[in-house]
Enzyme design. Structure first.
Site, mmCIF file in Angstrom:
data_model
loop_
_atom_site.group_PDB
_atom_site.id
_atom_site.type_symbol
_atom_site.label_atom_id
_atom_site.label_comp_id
_atom_site.label_asym_id
_atom_site.label_seq_id
_atom_site.Cartn_x
_atom_site.Cartn_y
_atom_site.Cartn_z
ATOM 1 N N CYS A 138 2.703 7.148 9.330
ATOM 2 C CA CYS A 138 3.240 7.191 10.693
ATOM 3 C C CYS A 138 2.308 6.458 11.637
ATOM 4 O O CYS A 138 1.118 6.395 11.415
ATOM 5 C CB CYS A 138 3.358 8.631 11.164
ATOM 6 S SG CYS A 138 4.622 9.530 10.273
ATOM 7 N N ASN B 23 0.807 -1.218 0.000
ATOM 8 C CA ASN B 23 0.000 0.000 0.000
ATOM 9 C C ASN B 23 0.844 1.273 0.000
ATOM 10 O O ASN B 23 0.393 2.318 -0.422
ATOM 11 C CB ASN B 23 -0.936 0.015 1.211
ATOM 12 C CG ASN B 23 -0.222 -0.310 2.503
ATOM 13 O OD1 ASN B 23 0.310 -1.402 2.653
ATOM 14 N ND2 ASN B 23 -0.176 0.637 3.412
HETATM 15 N N1 PLP Z 1 -4.609 -3.690 3.668
HETATM 16 C C1 PLP Z 1 -4.108 -2.794 2.803
HETATM 17 C C2 PLP Z 1 -2.970 -3.195 1.919
HETATM 18 C C3 PLP Z 1 -4.632 -1.504 2.758
HETATM 19 O O1 PLP Z 1 -4.113 -0.615 1.910
HETATM 20 C C4 PLP Z 1 -5.717 -1.170 3.609
HETATM 21 C C5 PLP Z 1 -6.292 0.192 3.624
HETATM 22 O O2 PLP Z 1 -5.574 1.176 3.645
HETATM 23 C C6 PLP Z 1 -6.215 -2.154 4.482
HETATM 24 C C7 PLP Z 1 -5.631 -3.403 4.472
HETATM 25 C C8 PLP Z 1 -7.342 -1.875 5.410
HETATM 26 O O3 PLP Z 1 -8.569 -1.872 4.726
HETATM 27 P P1 PLP Z 1 -9.830 -1.119 5.354
HETATM 28 O O4 PLP Z 1 -9.540 0.341 5.268
HETATM 29 O O5 PLP Z 1 -10.981 -1.529 4.476
HETATM 30 O O6 PLP Z 1 -9.994 -1.608 6.743
#
Ligand code: PLP
Length: 386
Positions: free
Chosen positions: A324, A152
Protein backbone atom coordinates in the site's frame (compact mmCIF):
# COMPACT_ATOMS: atom_id res chain seq x y z
CA UNK A 1 11.24 -15.46 19.41
CA UNK A 2 10.56 -19.16 19.77
CA UNK A 3 9.11 -20.80 16.66
CA UNK A 4 9.81 -17.84 14.41
CA UNK A 5 9.62 -18.75 10.73
CA UNK A 6 10.66 -15.97 8.37
CA UNK A 7 8.94 -16.16 4.98
CA UNK A 8 9.24 -12.54 3.87
CA UNK A 9 12.56 -12.75 2.03
CA UNK A 10 11.34 -10.50 -0.79
CA UNK A 11 11.08 -7.65 1.74
CA UNK A 12 14.54 -8.29 3.12
CA UNK A 13 16.71 -11.32 3.79
CA UNK A 14 18.38 -12.24 7.08
CA UNK A 15 22.03 -11.14 7.30
CA UNK A 16 24.22 -14.19 6.57
CA UNK A 17 26.75 -14.66 9.39
CA UNK A 18 29.57 -15.12 6.84
CA UNK A 19 28.72 -11.70 5.41
CA UNK A 20 28.66 -10.12 8.86
CA UNK A 21 32.14 -11.58 9.43
CA UNK A 22 33.37 -9.95 6.22
CA UNK A 23 32.02 -6.59 7.42
CA UNK A 24 33.36 -6.67 10.97
CA UNK A 25 36.99 -5.59 10.33
CA UNK A 26 35.68 -2.38 8.78
CA UNK A 27 33.94 -1.33 11.97
CA UNK A 28 37.27 -1.29 13.83
CA UNK A 29 38.78 1.84 15.40
CA UNK A 30 41.45 1.97 12.69
CA UNK A 31 39.11 1.99 9.74
CA UNK A 32 40.29 4.27 6.97
CA UNK A 33 38.75 6.51 4.36
CA UNK A 34 39.25 4.90 0.93
CA UNK A 35 40.37 8.29 -0.40
CA UNK A 36 43.23 8.61 2.15
CA UNK A 37 46.81 7.91 1.08
CA UNK A 38 48.02 6.10 4.22
CA UNK A 39 47.84 2.39 4.95
CA UNK A 40 44.43 2.54 6.66
CA UNK A 41 43.04 4.31 3.60
CA UNK A 42 44.66 1.83 1.24
CA UNK A 43 43.18 -1.10 3.10
CA UNK A 44 39.69 0.46 2.92
CA UNK A 45 40.20 1.13 -0.82
CA UNK A 46 41.27 -2.46 -1.33
CA UNK A 47 38.09 -3.73 0.38
CA UNK A 48 35.90 -1.48 -1.78
CA UNK A 49 37.62 -2.56 -5.01
CA UNK A 50 37.48 -6.23 -4.09
CA UNK A 51 33.75 -5.86 -3.48
CA UNK A 52 33.36 -4.07 -6.81
CA UNK A 53 34.93 -7.08 -8.54
CA UNK A 54 32.53 -9.48 -6.81
CA UNK A 55 29.42 -7.42 -7.57
CA UNK A 56 30.55 -7.09 -11.19
CA UNK A 57 31.14 -10.85 -11.42
CA UNK A 58 27.57 -11.58 -10.29
CA UNK A 59 26.25 -10.01 -13.51
CA UNK A 60 29.33 -10.60 -15.73
CA UNK A 61 30.13 -6.87 -15.82
CA UNK A 62 33.47 -5.13 -15.59
CA UNK A 63 34.29 -3.65 -12.15
CA UNK A 64 34.60 -0.23 -13.84
CA UNK A 65 30.87 -0.42 -14.61
CA UNK A 66 29.75 -0.71 -10.96
CA UNK A 67 28.75 2.40 -8.97
CA UNK A 68 28.00 1.81 -5.28
CA UNK A 69 24.92 3.57 -3.90
CA UNK A 70 22.87 3.65 -0.71
CA UNK A 71 20.59 0.89 -2.01
CA UNK A 72 18.30 -0.20 -4.80
CA UNK A 73 16.18 2.93 -4.52
CA UNK A 74 19.10 5.26 -5.11
CA UNK A 75 20.38 3.06 -7.94
CA UNK A 76 16.99 3.25 -9.68
CA UNK A 77 16.78 7.01 -9.13
CA UNK A 78 20.32 7.53 -10.41
CA UNK A 79 19.48 5.53 -13.53
CA UNK A 80 16.23 7.26 -14.41
CA UNK A 81 17.10 10.82 -13.47
CA UNK A 82 20.69 10.38 -14.63
CA UNK A 83 19.71 8.99 -18.04
CA UNK A 84 17.05 11.70 -18.45
CA UNK A 85 19.44 14.51 -17.61
CA UNK A 86 22.15 13.31 -19.92
CA UNK A 87 19.80 12.73 -22.88
CA UNK A 88 19.87 15.20 -25.78
CA UNK A 89 17.41 18.07 -25.13
CA UNK A 90 15.03 16.92 -27.88
CA UNK A 91 14.55 13.55 -26.16
CA UNK A 92 11.96 14.17 -23.46
CA UNK A 93 9.98 10.94 -23.52
CA UNK A 94 10.30 7.77 -21.44
CA UNK A 95 8.74 4.30 -21.61
CA UNK A 96 8.18 2.71 -18.19
CA UNK A 97 6.20 -0.39 -17.20
CA UNK A 98 3.17 -0.07 -14.94
CA UNK A 99 4.48 -2.75 -12.60
CA UNK A 100 7.73 -1.08 -11.53
CA UNK A 101 8.79 -0.78 -7.89
CA UNK A 102 8.05 2.70 -6.49
CA UNK A 103 11.78 3.51 -6.75
CA UNK A 104 11.33 3.57 -10.54
CA UNK A 105 7.68 4.56 -10.71
CA UNK A 106 8.05 7.62 -8.49
CA UNK A 107 11.27 8.70 -10.22
CA UNK A 108 9.40 8.55 -13.55
CA UNK A 109 6.55 10.59 -12.07
CA UNK A 110 9.08 13.15 -10.89
CA UNK A 111 10.42 13.43 -14.44
CA UNK A 112 6.85 13.86 -15.66
CA UNK A 113 6.36 16.79 -13.31
CA UNK A 114 9.51 18.29 -14.84
CA UNK A 115 8.02 18.17 -18.35
CA UNK A 116 8.92 14.65 -19.49
CA UNK A 117 6.25 12.60 -21.23
CA UNK A 118 5.93 9.06 -19.89
CA UNK A 119 4.26 6.15 -21.71
CA UNK A 120 3.24 3.56 -19.11
CA UNK A 121 3.35 0.08 -20.63
CA UNK A 122 0.86 -2.44 -19.26
CA UNK A 123 1.11 -6.18 -18.75
CA UNK A 124 -0.94 -9.29 -19.38
CA UNK A 125 -2.92 -10.99 -16.60
CA UNK A 126 0.32 -12.60 -15.34
CA UNK A 127 2.09 -9.26 -14.92
CA UNK A 128 4.34 -9.79 -17.95
CA UNK A 129 5.06 -6.94 -20.38
CA UNK A 130 4.20 -7.59 -24.03
CA UNK A 131 7.28 -6.88 -26.21
CA UNK A 132 5.09 -5.75 -29.13
CA UNK A 133 3.31 -3.14 -26.99
CA UNK A 134 6.65 -2.07 -25.56
CA UNK A 135 8.20 -1.70 -29.01
CA UNK A 136 5.23 0.33 -30.24
CA UNK A 137 5.74 2.77 -27.34
CA UNK A 138 9.36 3.56 -28.32
CA UNK A 139 9.68 6.81 -30.29
CA UNK A 140 12.36 8.89 -31.95
CA UNK A 141 12.34 11.23 -28.94
CA UNK A 142 12.51 8.46 -26.29
CA UNK A 143 15.30 9.25 -23.83
CA UNK A 144 15.18 5.87 -22.04
CA UNK A 145 12.96 2.89 -21.21
CA UNK A 146 12.69 0.97 -17.93
CA UNK A 147 11.32 -2.49 -17.21
CA UNK A 148 12.28 -4.46 -14.11
CA UNK A 149 13.91 -7.89 -14.42
CA UNK A 150 11.47 -9.49 -11.99
CA UNK A 151 8.54 -8.10 -10.06
CA UNK A 152 8.84 -7.65 -6.31
CA UNK A 153 5.15 -8.29 -5.63
CA UNK A 154 3.98 -11.12 -7.88
CA UNK A 155 7.41 -12.50 -8.85
CA UNK A 156 6.91 -12.55 -12.63
CA UNK A 157 10.12 -12.48 -14.65
CA UNK A 158 10.03 -10.07 -17.60
CA UNK A 159 11.35 -10.81 -21.11
CA UNK A 160 14.23 -8.43 -20.44
CA UNK A 161 16.58 -9.87 -23.07
CA UNK A 162 14.01 -9.13 -25.76
CA UNK A 163 13.05 -5.69 -24.44
CA UNK A 164 16.67 -4.62 -24.04
CA UNK A 165 17.38 -5.88 -27.57
CA UNK A 166 14.53 -3.80 -29.00
CA UNK A 167 15.94 -0.71 -27.28
CA UNK A 168 19.50 -1.43 -28.39
CA UNK A 169 18.32 -1.72 -31.99
CA UNK A 170 16.77 1.75 -31.75
CA UNK A 171 19.59 3.35 -29.76
CA UNK A 172 17.38 3.91 -26.69
CA UNK A 173 19.07 3.40 -23.28
CA UNK A 174 17.33 0.65 -21.27
CA UNK A 175 17.26 0.40 -17.47
CA UNK A 176 16.33 -2.74 -15.57
CA UNK A 177 15.71 -3.02 -11.84
CA UNK A 178 17.23 -6.39 -10.95
CA UNK A 179 16.94 -5.99 -7.17
CA UNK A 180 14.70 -9.05 -6.79
CA UNK A 181 16.15 -11.01 -9.69
CA UNK A 182 19.86 -10.97 -8.86
CA UNK A 183 20.99 -14.23 -7.32
CA UNK A 184 17.74 -15.93 -8.39
CA UNK A 185 17.85 -15.49 -12.16
CA UNK A 186 21.06 -15.66 -14.21
CA UNK A 187 22.04 -12.16 -15.28
CA UNK A 188 24.75 -11.67 -17.86
CA UNK A 189 25.13 -8.13 -19.16
CA UNK A 190 27.21 -9.47 -22.07
CA UNK A 191 24.14 -11.32 -23.32
CA UNK A 192 21.47 -8.78 -22.37
CA UNK A 193 22.11 -5.27 -23.68
CA UNK A 194 20.85 -3.31 -20.66
CA UNK A 195 22.38 0.16 -20.31
CA UNK A 196 21.93 0.35 -16.55
CA UNK A 197 20.83 -2.18 -13.93
CA UNK A 198 20.00 -1.75 -10.23
CA UNK A 199 21.06 -4.11 -7.43
CA UNK A 200 20.58 -4.15 -3.65
CA UNK A 201 22.61 -6.04 -1.02
CA UNK A 202 19.82 -6.71 1.47
CA UNK A 203 17.89 -8.98 -0.90
CA UNK A 204 21.01 -11.16 -1.08
CA UNK A 205 21.57 -11.77 2.65
CA UNK A 206 23.78 -8.66 2.80
CA UNK A 207 23.44 -5.38 4.71
CA UNK A 208 20.59 -2.91 4.27
CA UNK A 209 21.41 0.53 2.87
CA UNK A 210 23.90 -0.61 0.20
CA UNK A 211 23.26 -1.10 -3.49
CA UNK A 212 24.84 -0.61 -6.87
CA UNK A 213 24.07 0.65 -10.31
CA UNK A 214 25.67 -1.06 -13.28
CA UNK A 215 26.39 1.59 -15.91
CA UNK A 216 27.55 0.09 -19.17
CA UNK A 217 30.77 1.59 -20.46
CA UNK A 218 29.91 4.44 -22.85
CA UNK A 219 26.42 5.06 -21.39
CA UNK A 220 26.01 8.64 -20.18
CA UNK A 221 24.44 9.06 -16.72
CA UNK A 222 24.48 12.38 -14.85
CA UNK A 223 25.06 12.25 -11.08
CA UNK A 224 22.44 13.08 -8.46
CA UNK A 225 24.87 13.62 -5.58
CA UNK A 226 27.69 16.14 -5.94
CA UNK A 227 30.80 16.43 -3.81
CA UNK A 228 34.22 14.80 -3.70
CA UNK A 229 33.81 12.85 -6.93
CA UNK A 230 33.87 9.33 -5.49
CA UNK A 231 32.54 6.41 -7.57
CA UNK A 232 33.84 7.89 -10.80
CA UNK A 233 32.02 11.15 -10.08
CA UNK A 234 28.64 9.39 -10.22
CA UNK A 235 28.07 9.14 -6.47
CA UNK A 236 30.03 11.51 -4.29
CA UNK A 237 30.39 10.84 -0.56
CA UNK A 238 32.73 8.71 1.53
CA UNK A 239 31.96 5.10 0.74
CA UNK A 240 30.18 2.85 3.29
CA UNK A 241 33.19 0.56 3.42
CA UNK A 242 31.73 -2.04 5.79
CA UNK A 243 28.45 -2.14 3.87
CA UNK A 244 30.21 -2.39 0.52
CA UNK A 245 32.49 -5.17 1.82
CA UNK A 246 29.34 -7.00 2.94
CA UNK A 247 27.75 -6.50 -0.46
CA UNK A 248 30.86 -7.93 -2.12
CA UNK A 249 30.70 -11.05 0.04
CA UNK A 250 26.94 -11.32 -0.56
CA UNK A 251 27.52 -11.19 -4.32
CA UNK A 252 30.31 -13.77 -4.13
CA UNK A 253 28.17 -16.20 -2.14
CA UNK A 254 25.14 -15.59 -4.40
CA UNK A 255 27.25 -16.50 -7.43
CA UNK A 256 28.93 -19.52 -5.88
CA UNK A 257 25.76 -20.91 -4.31
CA UNK A 258 23.41 -19.97 -7.15
CA UNK A 259 22.33 -23.47 -8.24
CA UNK A 260 21.96 -24.77 -4.71
CA UNK A 261 19.87 -21.81 -3.55
CA UNK A 262 17.59 -21.74 -6.58
CA UNK A 263 16.97 -25.49 -6.38
CA UNK A 264 16.17 -25.33 -2.69
CA UNK A 265 13.99 -22.21 -2.96
CA UNK A 266 12.09 -23.60 -5.93
CA UNK A 267 11.20 -26.83 -4.14
CA UNK A 268 10.02 -24.95 -1.03
CA UNK A 269 8.16 -22.42 -3.18
CA UNK A 270 6.33 -25.18 -5.01
CA UNK A 271 5.11 -26.65 -1.73
CA UNK A 272 3.72 -23.24 -0.73
CA UNK A 273 2.21 -22.85 -4.20
CA UNK A 274 0.19 -26.00 -3.55
CA UNK A 275 -1.93 -23.86 -1.19
CA UNK A 276 -3.88 -23.05 -4.35
CA UNK A 277 -5.51 -26.45 -3.84
CA UNK A 278 -7.50 -24.78 -1.05
CA UNK A 279 -10.84 -23.41 -2.21
CA UNK A 280 -10.76 -19.70 -3.05
CA UNK A 281 -6.96 -19.41 -3.08
CA UNK A 282 -5.43 -18.25 -6.35
CA UNK A 283 -1.85 -17.75 -7.53
CA UNK A 284 -0.93 -14.34 -8.96
CA UNK A 285 1.90 -13.81 -11.40
CA UNK A 286 3.19 -16.17 -14.02
CA UNK A 287 3.06 -19.86 -13.02
CA UNK A 288 6.43 -20.69 -14.62
CA UNK A 289 8.23 -17.43 -15.45
CA UNK A 290 8.50 -16.55 -11.78
CA UNK A 291 11.15 -15.99 -9.13
CA UNK A 292 12.35 -19.10 -7.32
CA UNK A 293 11.35 -17.64 -3.95
CA UNK A 294 7.99 -15.95 -4.60
CA UNK A 295 4.42 -17.13 -4.01
CA UNK A 296 1.73 -14.48 -4.32
CA UNK A 297 -1.77 -15.53 -3.39
CA UNK A 298 -5.23 -14.01 -3.41
CA UNK A 299 -7.20 -15.52 -0.56
CA UNK A 300 -10.90 -14.98 -1.04
CA UNK A 301 -12.80 -14.14 2.10
CA UNK A 302 -9.70 -13.14 4.07
CA UNK A 303 -8.32 -9.67 4.53
CA UNK A 304 -4.56 -9.65 3.92
CA UNK A 305 -3.66 -7.45 6.88
CA UNK A 306 -5.60 -9.67 9.30
CA UNK A 307 -4.03 -12.80 7.84
CA UNK A 308 -0.51 -11.37 8.13
CA UNK A 309 -1.11 -10.33 11.75
CA UNK A 310 -2.75 -13.61 12.70
CA UNK A 311 0.18 -15.58 11.26
CA UNK A 312 2.63 -13.22 12.94
CA UNK A 313 1.03 -14.01 16.29
CA UNK A 314 1.64 -17.69 15.51
CA UNK A 315 5.31 -17.01 14.67
CA UNK A 316 5.21 -16.80 10.87
CA UNK A 317 6.34 -13.69 9.01
CA UNK A 318 4.83 -13.19 5.55
CA UNK A 319 4.13 -10.05 3.53
CA UNK A 320 1.00 -8.27 2.48
CA UNK A 321 0.64 -8.94 -1.23
CA UNK A 322 -0.20 -5.48 -2.37
CA UNK A 323 2.20 -2.88 -1.05
CA UNK A 324 0.00 0.00 0.00
CA UNK A 325 1.08 3.56 -0.49
CA UNK A 326 2.17 5.27 2.71
CA UNK A 327 -0.47 7.91 2.15
CA UNK A 328 -3.34 5.57 2.86
CA UNK A 329 -5.21 2.44 1.90
CA UNK A 330 -4.63 2.38 -1.81
CA UNK A 331 -3.95 -0.89 -3.57
CA UNK A 332 -0.68 -1.07 -5.48
CA UNK A 333 -0.81 -0.52 -9.24
CA UNK A 334 0.71 -3.95 -9.92
CA UNK A 335 -2.44 -6.04 -9.47
CA UNK A 336 -4.41 -3.27 -11.15
CA UNK A 337 -2.11 -3.49 -14.21
CA UNK A 338 -2.84 -7.22 -14.23
CA UNK A 339 -6.56 -6.49 -14.48
CA UNK A 340 -7.52 -7.16 -10.87
CA UNK A 341 -9.86 -5.03 -8.81
CA UNK A 342 -8.99 -3.17 -5.61
CA UNK A 343 -11.02 -5.56 -3.52
CA UNK A 344 -8.95 -8.53 -4.68
CA UNK A 345 -5.78 -6.60 -3.89
CA UNK A 346 -6.75 -6.35 -0.23
CA UNK A 347 -6.94 -10.13 -0.04
CA UNK A 348 -3.46 -10.74 -1.45
CA UNK A 349 -0.46 -11.99 0.50
CA UNK A 350 3.14 -12.69 -0.50
CA UNK A 351 5.06 -15.65 0.89
CA UNK A 352 8.75 -15.49 -0.04
CA UNK A 353 11.06 -18.31 0.97
CA UNK A 354 14.81 -18.01 1.50
CA UNK A 355 17.93 -20.12 1.24
CA UNK A 356 17.84 -21.06 4.91
CA UNK A 357 14.20 -22.10 5.22
CA UNK A 358 13.59 -25.80 5.83
CA UNK A 359 10.96 -28.23 4.60
CA UNK A 360 9.73 -28.63 8.21
CA UNK A 361 9.23 -24.85 8.51
CA UNK A 362 7.24 -24.76 5.31
CA UNK A 363 5.09 -27.74 6.33
CA UNK A 364 4.22 -26.16 9.67
CA UNK A 365 3.51 -22.88 7.87
CA UNK A 366 1.07 -24.60 5.49
CA UNK A 367 -0.83 -25.93 8.48
CA UNK A 368 -0.86 -22.55 10.24
CA UNK A 369 -1.90 -20.75 7.05
CA UNK A 370 -4.77 -23.15 6.37
CA UNK A 371 -6.04 -22.81 9.93
CA UNK A 372 -5.73 -19.01 9.91
CA UNK A 373 -7.62 -18.71 6.61
CA UNK A 374 -10.42 -20.93 7.87
CA UNK A 375 -10.68 -18.91 11.08
CA UNK A 376 -10.71 -15.58 9.21
CA UNK A 377 -13.32 -16.81 6.81
CA UNK A 378 -15.53 -17.72 9.74
CA UNK A 379 -15.11 -14.22 11.15
CA UNK A 380 -14.93 -12.18 7.98
CA UNK A 381 -17.74 -10.04 6.67
CA UNK A 382 -16.02 -10.39 3.27
CA UNK A 383 -16.82 -14.09 3.38
CA UNK A 384 -20.50 -13.39 3.88
CA UNK A 385 -20.65 -11.37 0.68
CA UNK A 386 -18.75 -13.92 -1.43
N1 PLP B 1 13.44 -2.45 -6.54
C1 PLP B 1 12.84 -3.60 -6.17
C2 PLP B 1 12.29 -4.50 -7.23
C3 PLP B 1 12.73 -3.92 -4.82
O1 PLP B 1 12.11 -5.05 -4.47
C4 PLP B 1 13.28 -3.04 -3.85
C5 PLP B 1 13.15 -3.32 -2.40
O2 PLP B 1 12.10 -3.68 -1.92
C6 PLP B 1 13.91 -1.86 -4.29
C7 PLP B 1 13.97 -1.61 -5.65
C8 PLP B 1 14.50 -0.89 -3.34
O3 PLP B 1 15.73 -1.35 -2.84
P1 PLP B 1 16.30 -0.77 -1.46
O4 PLP B 1 15.42 -1.30 -0.38
O5 PLP B 1 17.70 -1.32 -1.39
O6 PLP B 1 16.29 0.70 -1.56
Amino acid sequence: MENFVYLDNAATTPLDSRILQAMMPHFGALRGNPSSLHAAGASAREAVERAREEVAALISASPREIVFTSGGTEADNLALLGLARSAPPERRHAVVSKVEHPAVREAAKHLKEGGFEVTWVGTDGFGVVDPAEFEAALRDDTAFAAVMWANNEVGSVQPVEELAGLCAAKGVPFHSDAVQAAGRVRIDVDETPVSTLALSAHKLYGPQGVGALFVREGVEVSPLVFGGGQEGGLRSGTEDVAGIAGFGEAARLAREEFEERVTRETSLRDVVMDLTAMGGVRLNGHPERRLSNNVHLTVEGAEAESLVLMLDALGYAIGKGSACSSSGHKASPVLEAMGQGEREAFSAVRVSVGKDNTGAEVSSFIEAFTGAVERLRELSPLQASR
